[in-house]
Enzyme design. Structure first.
Site, PDB file in Angstrom:
ATOM      1  CB  CYS A   2      -1.052  -0.087   1.303  1.00 15.87           C
ATOM      2  SG  CYS A   2      -1.683  -1.616   1.497  1.00 15.87           S
ATOM      3  NE  ARG A  27       4.412   1.776  -0.669  1.00 18.57           N
ATOM      4  CZ  ARG A  27       5.338   1.649   0.118  1.00 18.57           C
ATOM      5  NH1 ARG A  27       6.648   2.113  -0.175  1.00 18.57           N
ATOM      6  NH2 ARG A  27       5.107   0.920   1.235  1.00 18.57           N
ATOM      7  CD1 TRP A  74      -0.414  -4.845  -4.173  1.00 17.26           C
ATOM      8  CD2 TRP A  74      -0.582  -6.036  -2.438  1.00 17.26           C
ATOM      9  NE1 TRP A  74       0.133  -6.183  -4.426  1.00 17.26           N
ATOM     10  CE2 TRP A  74      -0.020  -6.891  -3.490  1.00 17.26           C
ATOM     11  CE3 TRP A  74      -0.701  -6.907  -1.200  1.00 17.26           C
ATOM     12  CZ2 TRP A  74       0.357  -8.241  -3.443  1.00 17.26           C
ATOM     13  CZ3 TRP A  74      -0.324  -8.237  -1.317  1.00 17.26           C
ATOM     14  CH2 TRP A  74       0.061  -8.830  -2.319  1.00 17.26           C
ATOM     15  CG  ASN A  98       1.505   0.340   4.006  1.00 12.68           C
ATOM     16  OD1 ASN A  98       1.385  -0.883   3.792  1.00 12.68           O
ATOM     17  ND2 ASN A  98       2.856   0.722   3.705  1.00 12.68           N
ATOM     18  N   GLY A  99      -0.074  -2.060   5.969  1.00 10.27           N
ATOM     19  CA  GLY A  99       0.589  -3.041   6.759  1.00 10.27           C
ATOM     20  C   GLY A  99      -0.621  -3.998   7.281  1.00 10.27           C
ATOM     21  CD  GLU A 479      21.824 -16.012   4.654  1.00 15.10           C
ATOM     22  OE1 GLU A 479      22.152 -16.694   3.812  1.00 15.10           O
ATOM     23  OE2 GLU A 479      21.553 -14.868   4.592  1.00 15.10           O
ATOM     24  CE  LYS A 483      23.591 -11.941   3.953  1.00 15.45           C
ATOM     25  NZ  LYS A 483      23.024 -13.352   3.137  1.00 15.45           N
ATOM     26  CD  GLU A 486      26.960 -12.236   1.243  1.00 18.11           C
ATOM     27  OE1 GLU A 486      27.236 -12.009  -0.111  1.00 18.11           O
ATOM     28  OE2 GLU A 486      25.849 -12.525   1.679  1.00 18.11           O
ATOM     29  CG  HIS A 502      31.975 -36.367  13.557  1.00 22.10           C
ATOM     30  ND1 HIS A 502      32.007 -37.737  13.829  1.00 22.10           N
ATOM     31  CD2 HIS A 502      30.442 -36.105  13.836  1.00 22.10           C
ATOM     32  CE1 HIS A 502      30.982 -38.071  14.321  1.00 22.10           C
ATOM     33  NE2 HIS A 502      29.880 -37.166  14.593  1.00 22.10           N
ATOM     34  CE  LYS A 602      20.566  -8.214  -4.205  1.00 17.62           C
ATOM     35  NZ  LYS A 602      20.761  -8.725  -3.120  1.00 17.62           N
TER      36      LYS A 602
HETATM   37  C1  AGP Z   1      23.583 -13.592  -0.636  1.00 18.83           C
HETATM   38  O1  AGP Z   1      23.994 -12.836   0.217  1.00 18.83           O
HETATM   39  C2  AGP Z   1      24.578 -13.447  -1.760  1.00 18.83           C
HETATM   40  N1  AGP Z   1      24.499 -12.202  -2.403  1.00 18.83           N
HETATM   41  C3  AGP Z   1      24.547 -14.417  -2.908  1.00 18.83           C
HETATM   42  O2  AGP Z   1      24.744 -15.736  -2.339  1.00 18.83           O
HETATM   43  C4  AGP Z   1      23.120 -14.810  -3.561  1.00 18.83           C
HETATM   44  O3  AGP Z   1      22.224 -15.195  -2.556  1.00 18.83           O
HETATM   45  C5  AGP Z   1      23.313 -15.812  -4.769  1.00 18.83           C
HETATM   46  O4  AGP Z   1      24.186 -15.172  -5.666  1.00 18.83           O
HETATM   47  C6  AGP Z   1      21.898 -16.181  -5.460  1.00 18.83           C
HETATM   48  O5  AGP Z   1      21.334 -14.883  -5.990  1.00 18.83           O
HETATM   49  P1  AGP Z   1      19.903 -14.977  -6.639  1.00 18.83           P
HETATM   50  O6  AGP Z   1      18.919 -15.119  -5.379  1.00 18.83           O
HETATM   51  O7  AGP Z   1      19.725 -13.617  -7.335  1.00 18.83           O
HETATM   52  O8  AGP Z   1      19.724 -16.133  -7.412  1.00 18.83           O
END
Ligand code: AGP
Length: 607
Positions: A2, A27, A74, A98-99, A479, A483, A486, A502, A602
């Site tokens: 929204c 949006r 929305w 909104n929400g 994960e 994080k 990276e 192990h 990205k």
């Molecule tokens: C995650 O923080 C990274 N930027 C990277 O592992 C990402 O998740 C991966 O490249 C997959 O990208 P996608 O979801 O656009 O396919």
């Protein structure tokens, strides 16, 4: 999502409100409306569909007034219709929202018992009805508004007006964006500053649970405990980077804080609140014959698939295979005609994931993609697309897309489980309620980050780190490690805590931080004994658990972060937040480039 706009001016506001609503169209919406106050009367027009339909109505019946609010809706609760469109008007109160109001049913029941009649299916109407009720109980506008906000649970941004008060806008926000903008002589309220571009030169970004009563004379702001406070006006340079980052130092932090709102929208595409069930936008007619589900992705998206494996095995009782796309695409694997292949990708352009999808084309029953970009290559080559609706994710490190992917996978789990008749009515409701409560729990964690900052101040000096989790929290350990590495460049590994002895325990000494995810579930005791093994070797433990986990520990000499109470089903979603905060603050203190970490892109559109 929204869009909200409010304007206080010394000239007619309707034309400008329409302009801003057009800027909010990005949006996504399915109805729109405007209300103004003129001569102590509320004037309102609402229309289903595009803003053009609203303009046609206004051309026939104009909306005079120097104070007004507008909304692009929305649909979450209730179908797209004029009755469900905002602004909602009851008695002397009119407003937009909104929400999601999580406890709307309880409040609606209470007011219905008192004889209040509801004319829409929305949760929003409950806000207006409650405020009108308090008004009728003799509370003045400010107290009626404050008392209403106190009763609400969920994630929301609200803007109200009272017909006997043509000079004031009443606003608040909790885990949904809302800004106050100041022009030459007019004052604006909006879902984002971008939609107010060229109208404002100063802005106040409200904090969580701030309540603001805005007049030309003054912007009164009260914090969550009702104290009157000051929020600094900031000048707004209209370059996109600044304007889009709002109050945040990095896109990553902004996207971490967007998660309650994003999660709300990702799930509300599927949650049918009226019938308390999950609806899918595809029929999945062949699902009853499916005998295996394959999930393939890269990086963070692969960890979302790993979580889904636990959910599908537990609730759908179907064999699940997961793999990273770069391996899957080259394996000598085989496929059956009664299999679903699900590809998860934020960008929808990851080369390995796209290649893996093309490998199974024509060999499985259906290809399903869970993406953030619905016009992407992976989406276009799928039979079914399930959009995560997370909005643009700018930070290279994926945050809101991850929890939005989990949102869609959780809805798919409940849907498939019901298709197999494996959930009782009670279990189905409990799982859905846990998804509806998720934004509130996320907000609670996001509102107290001191412990994460404190731990990050130590972690930033380390060269390595170990993240441990068991069961469905093992993918979260992976994960969390991703994080951290990276964006802070600290080497980190995620491990199933049962694997420690192990091999990895050889790494443990006083220089090894070991972050352990331990919700109080059937694996808690086993995880704690792994923690004991680490302590016995002087490892630096940080335990992240919940109230019950905390209380079950007699004594402890290591730091513990206690999360709010929540159901086991959403553990992997909730633990994403601490993972992100630890990584973010460690990188912040190290001074690395958080939004564009070295060597990373990205979207990895090449092999
Ligand atoms: C995650 O923080 C990274 N930027 C990277 O592992 C990402 O998740 C991966 O490249 C997959 O990208 P996608 O979801 O656009 O396919």
């Amino acid at each position: 999502m929204c869009g909200i706009v409010g304007i206080l001016s010394n000239k007619e506001v309707t034309p400008t409100i329409l302009d801003v609503l057009k800027k909010l169209e990005y949006r996504g919406y399915d109805s729109a409306g405007i209300a103004t106050i003129y001569n102590n009367n509320i004037k309102r027009q609402r229309a289903k569909g595009k803003i053009e339909n609203l303009i046609k109505l206004i051309n026939q019946n104009d909306l005079p007034g120097k104070i007004g609010i507008g909304h692009t809706r929305w649909a979450t609760h209730g179908i797209p219709s004029e009755d469900n469109a905002h602004p909602h008007h009851v008695g002397s109160v009119v407003g937009v929202h909104n929400g999601i109001i999580e406890n709307f049913r309880e409040i609606k029941e209470e007011l219905s018992q008192k004889g209040y009649k509801f004319y829409s299916e929305t949760d929003t109407e409950v806000i207006i009805q409650l405020c009108s009720y308090f008004n009728k109980q003799g509370l003045n506008n400010k107290d009626a508004f404050l008392k209403t906000i106190k009763r609400l649970e969920g994630a929301f941004a609200i803007c109200l007006m009272f017909k006997d008060d043509e000079k004031k806008l009443y606003v608040t926000k909790r885990s949904a964006p809302l800004v106050i903008g100041y022009g030459e002589s007019d004052i604006y309220v909006g879902s984002d500053a971008v939609s107010l571009t060229n109208l404002i030169n100063k802005v106040i970004f409200l904090d969580e649970d701030d309540v603001a009563i805005i007049s030309q004379k003054e912007t009164e702001i009260y914090n969550r405990i009702g104290q009157k406070i000051k929020r600094k006006k900031k000048s707004v340079e209209f370059n996109n980077e600044v304007i889009n980052k709002g109050n945040f130092q990095h896109f990553m932090l902004k996207e971490i804080y967007e998660q309650p709102e994003v999660f709300t929208y990702a799930t509300s595409s599927f949650i049918n609140f009226k019938q308390q069930k999950i609806d899918m936008i595809h029929k999945f007619n062949e699902f009853d014959h499916i005998n295996r589900i394959i999930l393939v992705a890269c990086g963070t998206a692969f960890y979302a698939c790993s979580v889904a494996k636990y959910w599908f095995e537990k609730y759908v009782k179907v064999p699940v295979e997961i793999d990273v796309a770069s391996e899957f695409r080259y394996r000598d694997n085989s496929f059956g005609k009664n299999e679903y292949a699900i590809f998860v990708s934020q960008s929808g352009e990851t080369a390995d994931t796209l290649a893996a999808l093309r490998k199974v084309k024509g060999k499985v029953k259906k290809i399903i993609s869970i993406v953030n970009v619905i016009e992407s290559s992976i989406a276009r080559e799928s039979d079914f697309i399930l959009p995560i609706k997370a909005g643009p994710e700018i930070g290279v490190a994926s945050t809101k897309a991850f929890t939005a992917q989990l949102a869609v996978l959780a809805c798919l789990t409940i849907y498939f489980s019901n298709r197999r008749g494996l959930l009782s009515k009670k279990e189905n409701s409990e799982l859905i309620d846990s998804l509806v409560s998720t934004p509130r729990i996320m907000s609670k964690i996001l509102s107290k980050t001191e412990s994460y900052k404190g731990f990050a101040k130590k972690l930033m000096k380390s060269k390595n780190a170990l993240f441990l989790g068991r069961g469905i929290l093992y993918p979260l350990a992976l994960e969390a490690a991703l994080k951290l590495k990276e964006i802070s460049y600290i080497h980190a590994e995620g491990y199933p805590s049962g694997e420690l002895k192990h091999g990895p325990i050889a790494l443990v000494d006083e220089n090894m931080p070991v972050i352990c995810f331990a919700p109080y579930n059937d694996l808690f005791e086993k995880t704690i004994s792994n923690v004991e093994e680490v302590l016995a070797r002087n490892g630096n433990v940080l335990l992240i658990t919940d109230e019950k986990g905390y209380c079950s520990l007699s004594s402890h000499e290591f730091p513990i972060i206690k999360l709010p109470k929540f159901s086991n089903f959403i553990e992997p979603i909730i633990y994403a937040i601490p993972s992100q905060l630890i990584a973010y603050y460690t990188a912040l203190f190290k001074g690395t480039d958080i939004d564009q970490p070295r060597n990373l892109a990205k979207s990895v559109t090449v092999e």
